[in-house]
Design an enzyme around this catalytic site. Structure first.
Site, PDB file in Angstrom:
ATOM      1  N   HIS A  69      44.533  -9.842  87.790  1.00  0.00           N
ATOM      2  CA  HIS A  69      44.977  -9.009  87.018  1.00  0.00           C
ATOM      3  C   HIS A  69      44.077  -6.970  87.748  1.00  0.00           C
ATOM      4  CE1 HIS A  69      41.929  -8.380  84.685  1.00  0.00           C
ATOM      5  NE2 HIS A  69      41.967 -10.164  84.196  1.00  0.00           N
ATOM      6  N   ASP A  70      44.700  -5.732  87.722  1.00  0.00           N
ATOM      7  CA  ASP A  70      43.807  -4.431  87.658  1.00  0.00           C
ATOM      8  C   ASP A  70      43.152  -4.655  89.576  1.00  0.00           C
ATOM      9  OD1 ASP A  70      44.767  -3.994  85.100  1.00  0.00           O
ATOM     10  OD2 ASP A  70      44.062  -5.742  84.212  1.00  0.00           O
ATOM     11  N   GLY A  99      39.796 -10.774  88.503  1.00  0.00           N
ATOM     12  CA  GLY A  99      40.160  -8.775  87.615  1.00  0.00           C
ATOM     13  C   GLY A  99      39.420  -8.219  87.900  1.00  0.00           C
TER      14      GLY A  99
END
Length: 263
Positions: A122-123, A140
């Site tokens: 994520h991200d 992440g």
């Protein structure tokens, strides 16, 4: 110009498919997915979430794009995954959407190659022409510059930055930032010099490579403090954009220190 969907595939209502998209056997395309022109899903591909796959992307079997982030704070908020044009996504690749606190979006640029089993959490923000070899993974919030190569089975810790044209050796465990044009190896990863092979392959001139090598040696010499050496490098190489880029990268605010030759 037509869209081809295999009878065993499931394309849910709401999905947006561009011209000449091909969805192969047993693929599943979620209702908030956008597939741009000429995307090919080979077979057994799952694309879910708010996900956009750029034109001319090719996704091989058992890849899963757009799944929710593996983050305990995520409670189903609408976050995104955006993959640029001409992506080559091989078998068992995983890419997750962002988190609300992390900006809400995971991004991969144009002309990237993701070999079998590689993963993007994520991200993460990846630039253009990034190559991730088999089983390479980014935790992440990792930022990856253009033309970075991540070797097989390497692991990049969350929030780390990988500067442009850097090289991450196979099996490396990267817990710190990697300078642009640098080459790191090992567990934990240490700076082994410049990515000379990559620079030559990308057409960097002999003169520019020599300037980078000279600046590198000055930067990591034993005399003076590190900040003093950075000042000296800027003074001597202020006309070399790539050298200035390295110094700025080091001096940017980051949650991580940089990998050093002595790490």
């Amino acid at each position: 110009m037509t869209v081809t969907i295999h009878p065993t595939a499931i394309v849910q209502d709401g999905a947006q498919l561009g011209e000449d998209v091909s969805v192969g056997p047993y693929c599943i395309v979620g209702p908030q997915v956008t597939l741009k022109d000429r995307v090919q899903l080979k077979s057994h591909v799952v694309i879910d979430g708010i996900t956009e796959l750029g034109a001319d992307g090719v996704v091989h079997p058992f890849a899963c794009l757009g799944g929710p982030p593996q983050h305990l704070a995520h409670k189903g908020e609408p976050t995104k995954l955006i993959v640029g044009e001409r992506a080559l996504v091989r078998e068992n690749v995983i890419m997750h959407t962002g988190t609300e606190k992390g900006g809400g979006v995971t991004v991969a640029g144009n002309d990237c190659m993701f070999m079998a089993g590689s993963g993007i959490a994520h991200d993460c923000i990846l630039g253009n022409n990034v190559i991730m070899a088999n089983q390479a993974s980014c935790g992440g919030h990792v930022h990856v510059g253009d033309f970075v190569f991540l070797g097989g089975s390497c692991a990049v810790h969350q929030f780390a930055r990988l500067g442009r044209y850097s090289f991450i050796g196979g099996g490396a465990i990267v817990t710190k930032d990697v300078i642009p044009y640098g080459s790191v190896w090992g567990n934990h990863a240490r700076l082994e010099g410049l990515n000379l092979v990559g620079l030559k392959r990308r057409g960097f001139s002999r003169e520019l490579i020599l300037a980078l090598r000279t600046a590198y040696r000055m930067m990591f010499a034993e005399e003076g403090t590190f900040q003093e050496r950075l000042d000296d490098v800027l003074e001597n190489f202020s006309d070399i954009d790539q050298v200035v880029e390295i110094v700025r990268f080091i001096r940017e605010d980051s949650t991580r220190p940089i990998c050093l030759p002595s790490d």
